[in-house]
Motif scaffolding. Structure first.
Motif, PDB file in Angstrom:
ATOM      1  N   TYR A  32     -13.073  11.536  -0.824  1.00  0.00           N
ATOM      2  CA  TYR A  32     -11.744  11.754  -0.265  1.00  0.00           C
ATOM      3  C   TYR A  32     -10.980  12.802  -1.076  1.00  0.00           C
ATOM      4  O   TYR A  32     -11.247  13.018  -2.256  1.00  0.00           O
ATOM      5  N   LEU A  33     -10.006  13.430  -0.415  1.00  0.00           N
ATOM      6  CA  LEU A  33      -9.015  14.254  -1.098  1.00  0.00           C
ATOM      7  C   LEU A  33      -7.719  13.444  -1.172  1.00  0.00           C
ATOM      8  O   LEU A  33      -7.455  12.612  -0.305  1.00  0.00           O
ATOM      9  N   ILE A  34      -6.930  13.688  -2.198  1.00  0.00           N
ATOM     10  CA  ILE A  34      -5.651  12.987  -2.341  1.00  0.00           C
ATOM     11  C   ILE A  34      -4.524  14.010  -2.393  1.00  0.00           C
ATOM     12  O   ILE A  34      -4.570  14.967  -3.186  1.00  0.00           O
ATOM     13  N   ALA A  35      -3.534  13.835  -1.527  1.00  0.00           N
ATOM     14  CA  ALA A  35      -2.395  14.751  -1.473  1.00  0.00           C
ATOM     15  C   ALA A  35      -1.092  13.962  -1.543  1.00  0.00           C
ATOM     16  O   ALA A  35      -1.063  12.750  -1.318  1.00  0.00           O
ATOM     17  N   TRP A  36      -0.010  14.674  -1.822  1.00  0.00           N
ATOM     18  CA  TRP A  36       1.305  14.044  -2.001  1.00  0.00           C
ATOM     19  C   TRP A  36       2.375  15.038  -1.593  1.00  0.00           C
ATOM     20  O   TRP A  36       2.291  16.224  -1.919  1.00  0.00           O
ATOM     21  N   ARG A  37       3.349  14.585  -0.835  1.00  0.00           N
ATOM     22  CA  ARG A  37       4.484  15.429  -0.473  1.00  0.00           C
ATOM     23  C   ARG A  37       5.682  15.072  -1.346  1.00  0.00           C
ATOM     24  O   ARG A  37       6.132  13.934  -1.359  1.00  0.00           O
TER      25      ARG A  37
ATOM     26  N   ILE B 220      -6.233  11.289   1.751  1.00  0.00           N
ATOM     27  CA  ILE B 220      -5.329  10.211   1.358  1.00  0.00           C
ATOM     28  C   ILE B 220      -3.983  10.836   1.005  1.00  0.00           C
ATOM     29  O   ILE B 220      -3.910  11.695   0.128  1.00  0.00           O
ATOM     30  N   GLU B 221      -2.938  10.436   1.702  1.00  0.00           N
ATOM     31  CA  GLU B 221      -1.601  10.955   1.410  1.00  0.00           C
ATOM     32  C   GLU B 221      -0.773   9.881   0.717  1.00  0.00           C
ATOM     33  O   GLU B 221      -0.546   8.799   1.271  1.00  0.00           O
TER      34      GLU B 221
ATOM     35  N   LEU C 245       6.835   8.095  -4.670  1.00  0.00           N
ATOM     36  CA  LEU C 245       6.221   7.884  -5.980  1.00  0.00           C
ATOM     37  C   LEU C 245       6.763   8.919  -6.967  1.00  0.00           C
ATOM     38  O   LEU C 245       7.035  10.057  -6.596  1.00  0.00           O
ATOM     39  N   ASP C 246       6.910   8.529  -8.235  1.00  0.00           N
ATOM     40  CA  ASP C 246       7.395   9.480  -9.228  1.00  0.00           C
ATOM     41  C   ASP C 246       6.229  10.262  -9.817  1.00  0.00           C
ATOM     42  O   ASP C 246       5.066   9.877  -9.703  1.00  0.00           O
TER      43      ASP C 246
ATOM     44  N   GLN D 190       0.853  -1.193   0.000  1.00  0.00           N
ATOM     45  CA  GLN D 190       0.000   0.000   0.000  1.00  0.00           C
ATOM     46  C   GLN D 190       0.881   1.232   0.000  1.00  0.00           C
ATOM     47  O   GLN D 190       1.770   1.367   0.837  1.00  0.00           O
ATOM     48  N   ARG D 191       0.607   2.146  -0.913  1.00  0.00           N
ATOM     49  CA  ARG D 191       1.465   3.317  -1.104  1.00  0.00           C
ATOM     50  C   ARG D 191       0.787   4.601  -0.637  1.00  0.00           C
ATOM     51  O   ARG D 191       1.071   5.674  -1.156  1.00  0.00           O
ATOM     52  N   TYR D 192      -0.080   4.482   0.355  1.00  0.00           N
ATOM     53  CA  TYR D 192      -0.777   5.680   0.835  1.00  0.00           C
ATOM     54  C   TYR D 192      -1.275   5.459   2.255  1.00  0.00           C
ATOM     55  O   TYR D 192      -1.334   4.339   2.755  1.00  0.00           O
ATOM     56  N   SER D 193      -1.635   6.567   2.934  1.00  0.00           N
ATOM     57  CA  SER D 193      -2.267   6.522   4.253  1.00  0.00           C
ATOM     58  C   SER D 193      -3.527   7.372   4.190  1.00  0.00           C
ATOM     59  O   SER D 193      -3.664   8.252   3.333  1.00  0.00           O
ATOM     60  N   VAL D 194      -4.470   7.122   5.103  1.00  0.00           N
ATOM     61  CA  VAL D 194      -5.742   7.858   5.112  1.00  0.00           C
ATOM     62  C   VAL D 194      -5.983   8.439   6.504  1.00  0.00           C
ATOM     63  O   VAL D 194      -5.931   7.709   7.498  1.00  0.00           O
ATOM     64  N   THR D 195      -6.244   9.758   6.575  1.00  0.00           N
ATOM     65  CA  THR D 195      -6.504  10.434   7.851  1.00  0.00           C
ATOM     66  C   THR D 195      -7.666  11.401   7.679  1.00  0.00           C
ATOM     67  O   THR D 195      -7.662  12.195   6.725  1.00  0.00           O
TER      68      THR D 195
END
Length: 265
Positions: free
Chosen positions: A56-61, A183-184, A189-190, A4-9
């Motif tokens: 859900y919203l999806i974000a990425w750092r 969802i972060e 990830l590229d 799993q390549r994400y977390s949910v908060t």
């Protein structure tokens, strides 16, 4: 089995809006202009008012991604999916103007009827009807006084129950306390993978057109300065639309001029 390549908060909407205002959550180049019509904004507020889920919203750092303002995303959450919902909330609740798909800057105003507990897109009839609060943004203004809003409403609507109106408007104001799942995506990830996630997720919402797909791909192409090219395309489209609107306005003005008479009277 794939890792799993994400977390949910879950986060309150108020927190998410604060992050957007402060720049903690940023919009990447792969995102589109605001494509929702005002009816969808109204429906979003109605869902929140009734306690329905809004997705859900999806974000990425990732510190190397370019944002819409041309800066890098160091220390920020990049909003990969949810721009339309977040922009709708910023527009309706905070009074922010939005840039539409045809490159016009507009203000989305949503009205509320306390007696019917109903949201509607503001129109001239609603604006002139005292039974409506013609713009819910006033309830969410940092300097808003709910008692004053209730008093103004009661003064225009003789016989209303102030306590009932106050209770209903309190419920409206608590929309920002509703939680939305964030969802972060994993930081490693590229950009190509994240762009693919963005395209797949958006196929279930307002469909991506071929132009949207092309613009997303252009924006992430570092070799040919994709983010600059996308800005140039956006600017060109904005200017073209403005010139068309200006031309139509001039034609209407000419047609409205009185006809000139030639020859003897």
């Amino acid at each position: 089995m794939a890792t799993q390549r994400y977390s949910v908060t879950p986060h309150p909407i108020e927190t998410l809006l604060t992050w957007v205002k402060s720049g903690e959550v940023a919009i990447p180049e792969i995102q589109r202009p605001f494509v929702w019509d005002a009816t969808k904004v109204r429906n979003l507020l109605d869902s929140l008012y009734n306690g329905y889920p809004v997705g859900y919203l999806i974000a990425w750092r990732n510190p190397t991604v370019k944002l819409k303002d041309g800066t890098l995303s160091v220390g920020k959450r990049i909003l990969i999916d949810g721009q339309q919902r977040v922009t709708a909330l910023m527009a309706a609740l905070l009074g922010r103007e939005v840039l539409t798909r045809d490159y016009r800057t507009v203000r989305v105003r949503i009205a509320f009827h306390p007696g019917e507990e109903r949201f509607e897109v503001r129109n001239p009839a609603i604006a002139n009807d005292p039974a409506w609060i013609d713009d819910v943004q006033q309830i969410f203004d940092p300097d808003a006084d709910l008692f004053e809003i209730v008093d103004r409403y009661a003064s225009r609507n003789e016989g209303v129950n102030r306590r009932t109106v106050g209770r209903v408007l309190q419920k409206v104001g608590k929309l920002v306390n509703n939680h939305v799942g964030l969802i972060e995506l994993a930081e490693d990830l590229d950009i190509e993978t994240v762009t693919e996630i963005f395209i797949r997720v958006n196929s279930a919402g307002t469909p991506l057109s071929q132009a949207d797909f092309a613009m997303s791909k252009i924006a992430v192409n570092e070799s040919y300065g994709g983010h600059i090219l996308r800005k140039a395309i956006d600017y060109f489209c904005h200017r073209e639309v403005a010139e068309v609107i200006d031309g139509l306005a001039k034609k209407r003005a000419i047609r409205s001029l009185p006809a000139r008479r030639f020859g003897p009277k």
